[in-house]
Design a protein around this motif. Structure first.
Motif, PDB file in Angstrom:
ATOM      1  N   ALA A 175      71.273  16.900   7.263  1.00 38.26           N
ATOM      2  CA  ALA A 175      70.025  17.652   7.173  1.00 38.26           C
ATOM      3  C   ALA A 175      69.974  18.704   8.266  1.00 38.26           C
ATOM      4  O   ALA A 175      70.753  18.679   9.233  1.00 38.26           O
ATOM      5  CB  ALA A 175      68.830  16.706   7.295  1.00 38.26           C
ATOM      6  N   ARG A 176      69.058  19.629   8.057  1.00 31.98           N
ATOM      7  CA  ARG A 176      68.770  20.642   9.077  1.00 31.98           C
ATOM      8  C   ARG A 176      67.290  20.517   9.403  1.00 31.98           C
ATOM      9  O   ARG A 176      66.445  20.539   8.500  1.00 31.98           O
ATOM     10  CB  ARG A 176      69.111  22.037   8.548  1.00 31.98           C
ATOM     11  N   LEU A 177      66.970  20.379  10.694  1.00 28.00           N
ATOM     12  CA  LEU A 177      65.592  20.161  11.120  1.00 28.00           C
ATOM     13  C   LEU A 177      65.161  21.255  12.086  1.00 28.00           C
ATOM     14  O   LEU A 177      65.854  21.544  13.058  1.00 28.00           O
ATOM     15  CB  LEU A 177      65.466  18.790  11.801  1.00 28.00           C
ATOM     16  N   SER A 178      63.997  21.849  11.821  1.00 21.91           N
ATOM     17  CA  SER A 178      63.436  22.894  12.670  1.00 21.91           C
ATOM     18  C   SER A 178      62.189  22.348  13.356  1.00 21.91           C
ATOM     19  O   SER A 178      61.237  21.919  12.686  1.00 21.91           O
ATOM     20  CB  SER A 178      63.084  24.132  11.838  1.00 21.91           C
ATOM     21  N   ILE A 179      62.185  22.376  14.690  1.00 24.09           N
ATOM     22  CA  ILE A 179      61.040  21.887  15.464  1.00 24.09           C
ATOM     23  C   ILE A 179      60.594  22.969  16.439  1.00 24.09           C
ATOM     24  O   ILE A 179      61.376  23.842  16.817  1.00 24.09           O
ATOM     25  CB  ILE A 179      61.374  20.590  16.228  1.00 24.09           C
ATOM     26  N   THR A 180      59.343  22.915  16.855  1.00 24.97           N
ATOM     27  CA  THR A 180      58.822  23.899  17.803  1.00 24.97           C
ATOM     28  C   THR A 180      58.471  23.273  19.139  1.00 24.97           C
ATOM     29  O   THR A 180      57.917  23.932  20.011  1.00 24.97           O
ATOM     30  CB  THR A 180      57.580  24.603  17.231  1.00 24.97           C
ATOM     31  N   GLU A 181      58.790  21.993  19.295  1.00 25.79           N
ATOM     32  CA  GLU A 181      58.543  21.299  20.562  1.00 25.79           C
ATOM     33  C   GLU A 181      59.869  20.922  21.202  1.00 25.79           C
ATOM     34  O   GLU A 181      60.931  21.167  20.638  1.00 25.79           O
ATOM     35  CB  GLU A 181      57.706  20.039  20.316  1.00 25.79           C
ATOM     36  N   GLY A 182      59.782  20.294  22.358  1.00 26.45           N
ATOM     37  CA  GLY A 182      60.988  19.845  23.028  1.00 26.45           C
ATOM     38  C   GLY A 182      60.771  18.519  23.721  1.00 26.45           C
ATOM     39  O   GLY A 182      61.099  18.354  24.907  1.00 26.45           O
ATOM     40  N   ARG A 183      60.212  17.567  22.998  1.00 26.66           N
ATOM     41  CA  ARG A 183      59.970  16.258  23.605  1.00 26.66           C
ATOM     42  C   ARG A 183      61.297  15.515  23.820  1.00 26.66           C
ATOM     43  O   ARG A 183      62.299  15.817  23.188  1.00 26.66           O
ATOM     44  CB  ARG A 183      59.031  15.435  22.729  1.00 26.66           C
ATOM     45  N   TYR A 184      61.231  14.530  24.684  1.00 27.26           N
ATOM     46  CA  TYR A 184      62.424  13.774  25.080  1.00 27.26           C
ATOM     47  C   TYR A 184      63.101  13.178  23.846  1.00 27.26           C
ATOM     48  O   TYR A 184      62.499  12.416  23.092  1.00 27.26           O
ATOM     49  CB  TYR A 184      62.011  12.672  26.063  1.00 27.26           C
ATOM     50  N   HIS A 185      64.377  13.556  23.639  1.00 30.50           N
ATOM     51  CA  HIS A 185      65.180  13.032  22.528  1.00 30.50           C
ATOM     52  C   HIS A 185      64.410  13.099  21.201  1.00 30.50           C
ATOM     53  O   HIS A 185      64.504  12.193  20.367  1.00 30.50           O
ATOM     54  CB  HIS A 185      65.607  11.593  22.803  1.00 30.50           C
ATOM     55  N   GLN A 186      63.685  14.188  20.996  1.00 27.86           N
ATOM     56  CA  GLN A 186      62.747  14.246  19.885  1.00 27.86           C
ATOM     57  C   GLN A 186      63.398  14.047  18.521  1.00 27.86           C
ATOM     58  O   GLN A 186      62.924  13.241  17.707  1.00 27.86           O
ATOM     59  CB  GLN A 186      61.987  15.578  19.901  1.00 27.86           C
ATOM     60  N   VAL A 187      64.479  14.755  18.246  1.00 28.21           N
ATOM     61  CA  VAL A 187      65.095  14.670  16.921  1.00 28.21           C
ATOM     62  C   VAL A 187      65.610  13.252  16.665  1.00 28.21           C
ATOM     63  O   VAL A 187      65.399  12.679  15.587  1.00 28.21           O
ATOM     64  CB  VAL A 187      66.228  15.698  16.781  1.00 28.21           C
ATOM     65  N   ARG A 188      66.274  12.687  17.646  1.00 22.55           N
ATOM     66  CA  ARG A 188      66.804  11.327  17.483  1.00 22.55           C
ATOM     67  C   ARG A 188      65.654  10.329  17.251  1.00 22.55           C
ATOM     68  O   ARG A 188      65.765   9.411  16.425  1.00 22.55           O
ATOM     69  CB  ARG A 188      67.621  10.927  18.712  1.00 22.55           C
ATOM     70  N   ARG A 189      64.562  10.496  17.980  1.00 24.82           N
ATOM     71  CA  ARG A 189      63.437   9.571  17.856  1.00 24.82           C
ATOM     72  C   ARG A 189      62.712   9.743  16.521  1.00 24.82           C
ATOM     73  O   ARG A 189      62.191   8.768  15.968  1.00 24.82           O
ATOM     74  CB  ARG A 189      62.475   9.775  19.023  1.00 24.82           C
ATOM     75  N   MET A 190      62.678  10.961  16.015  1.00 26.32           N
ATOM     76  CA  MET A 190      62.035  11.182  14.713  1.00 26.32           C
ATOM     77  C   MET A 190      62.772  10.421  13.608  1.00 26.32           C
ATOM     78  O   MET A 190      62.146   9.761  12.777  1.00 26.32           O
ATOM     79  CB  MET A 190      61.998  12.681  14.399  1.00 26.32           C
ATOM     80  N   PHE A 191      64.093  10.509  13.622  1.00 28.32           N
ATOM     81  CA  PHE A 191      64.850   9.793  12.590  1.00 28.32           C
ATOM     82  C   PHE A 191      64.840   8.288  12.827  1.00 28.32           C
ATOM     83  O   PHE A 191      64.827   7.503  11.868  1.00 28.32           O
ATOM     84  CB  PHE A 191      66.268  10.345  12.492  1.00 28.32           C
ATOM     85  N   ALA A 192      64.818   7.882  14.087  1.00 28.91           N
ATOM     86  CA  ALA A 192      64.709   6.449  14.375  1.00 28.91           C
ATOM     87  C   ALA A 192      63.396   5.892  13.838  1.00 28.91           C
ATOM     88  O   ALA A 192      63.337   4.750  13.358  1.00 28.91           O
ATOM     89  CB  ALA A 192      64.822   6.207  15.878  1.00 28.91           C
ATOM     90  N   ALA A 193      62.344   6.706  13.883  1.00 26.09           N
ATOM     91  CA  ALA A 193      61.028   6.265  13.412  1.00 26.09           C
ATOM     92  C   ALA A 193      60.994   6.029  11.907  1.00 26.09           C
ATOM     93  O   ALA A 193      60.116   5.312  11.415  1.00 26.09           O
ATOM     94  CB  ALA A 193      59.970   7.290  13.800  1.00 26.09           C
ATOM     95  N   VAL A 194      61.952   6.622  11.178  1.00 23.41           N
ATOM     96  CA  VAL A 194      62.020   6.391   9.727  1.00 23.41           C
ATOM     97  C   VAL A 194      63.206   5.503   9.376  1.00 23.41           C
ATOM     98  O   VAL A 194      63.696   5.501   8.248  1.00 23.41           O
ATOM     99  CB  VAL A 194      62.078   7.730   8.950  1.00 23.41           C
ATOM    100  N   GLY A 195      63.690   4.754  10.367  1.00 22.79           N
ATOM    101  CA  GLY A 195      64.708   3.749  10.120  1.00 22.79           C
ATOM    102  C   GLY A 195      66.122   4.262  10.018  1.00 22.79           C
ATOM    103  O   GLY A 195      66.986   3.580   9.457  1.00 22.79           O
TER     104      GLY A 195
END
Length: 233
Positions: A175-195
């Protein structure tokens, strides 16, 4: 500014070191004439050991950060500053990374010694999009895009929901993900949150500035002013 201070601030050595460089005739003009510490000359006319003087403050660099390097000056392992000329660590004002990529993330990394530019890029108000290419351990479920775009997704141990993010599915596990923030390990944590688990992460662009294939991992180059402005375009 005296030449001794100018050259020392660019990281070539202490003022004492630079004074010795003048005495040894290592600092010249473009015609090869030896310069003296009290000479006055345009920045672009100065050579050190026959090479043009590094750019003055206001420097902006783009690097293709490889996996295995951290965005730190003091880490005991490999750091991104190891990939730059050693004197770049000693510049005053200091050269800093614009945000961070973790050790296991590759891709576009910016450096600058311009504090105003740094904050302009990372400020939440700027809404500068960062695009990441993601490889996952498991197949996408199908509802991630709607959840990420909702503006209501809450990461563990945080109180503020994430800003809406845009997901583009490239394959069952890509996938390709576009974010406008820079939270700690944000992309990894987003996918972890959906298992799911991010196995590989690569930053492809910051704003309108895209990492091109010709810049190989570990390589870097200076950015022209018009390239810097593409970040906000």
């Amino acid at each position: 500014m005296k030449l001794v201070k100018l050259i020392a601030n660019l990281g070539y050595g202490s003022r004492k070191d630079v004074a010795w460089m003048f005495r040894e005739g290592r600092i010249t003009d473009v015609q090869g004439e030896v310069l003296y510490a009290d000479d006055k000359l345009a920045h672009e006319q100065i050579l050190v050991d026959g090479e043009p003087l590094d750019p003055p403050p206001g420097l902006a660099l783009i690097m293709h950060k490889p996996v295995g390097y951290t965005c730190s000056r003091k880490d005991q392992g490999r750091v991104v500053f190891d990939l730059l000329p050693p004197r770049y660590r000693m510049r005053d004002p200091a050269l800093s990374t614009v945000g961070r990529l973790d050790r296991d993330t590759s891709g576009l990394l910016l450096f600058t010694d311009d504090g105003a530019l740094l904050h302009r890029i990372i400020s939440p108000r700027a809404q500068v999009a960062k695009v990441y290419e993601v490889e996952l351990a498991n197949d996408l479920r199908g509802d991630e895009g709607a959840l990420f775009a909702s503006g209501s997704m809450l990461l563990e141990a945080e109180r503020e929901p994430l800003e809406p993010a845009q997901l583009e599915v490239l394959g069952p596990r890509r996938a390709r993900l576009s974010i406008t923030e820079g939270r700690y390990h944000q992309v990894r944590r987003m996918f972890a949150a959906v298992g799911n688990h991010v196995e590989a992460l690569h930053r492809a662009s910051v704003g309108g500035l895209v990492l091109r294939e010709e810049l190989a991992p570990g390589n870097w180059r200076m950015l022209a002013p018009d390239e810097v402005e593409t970040i906000f375009g």
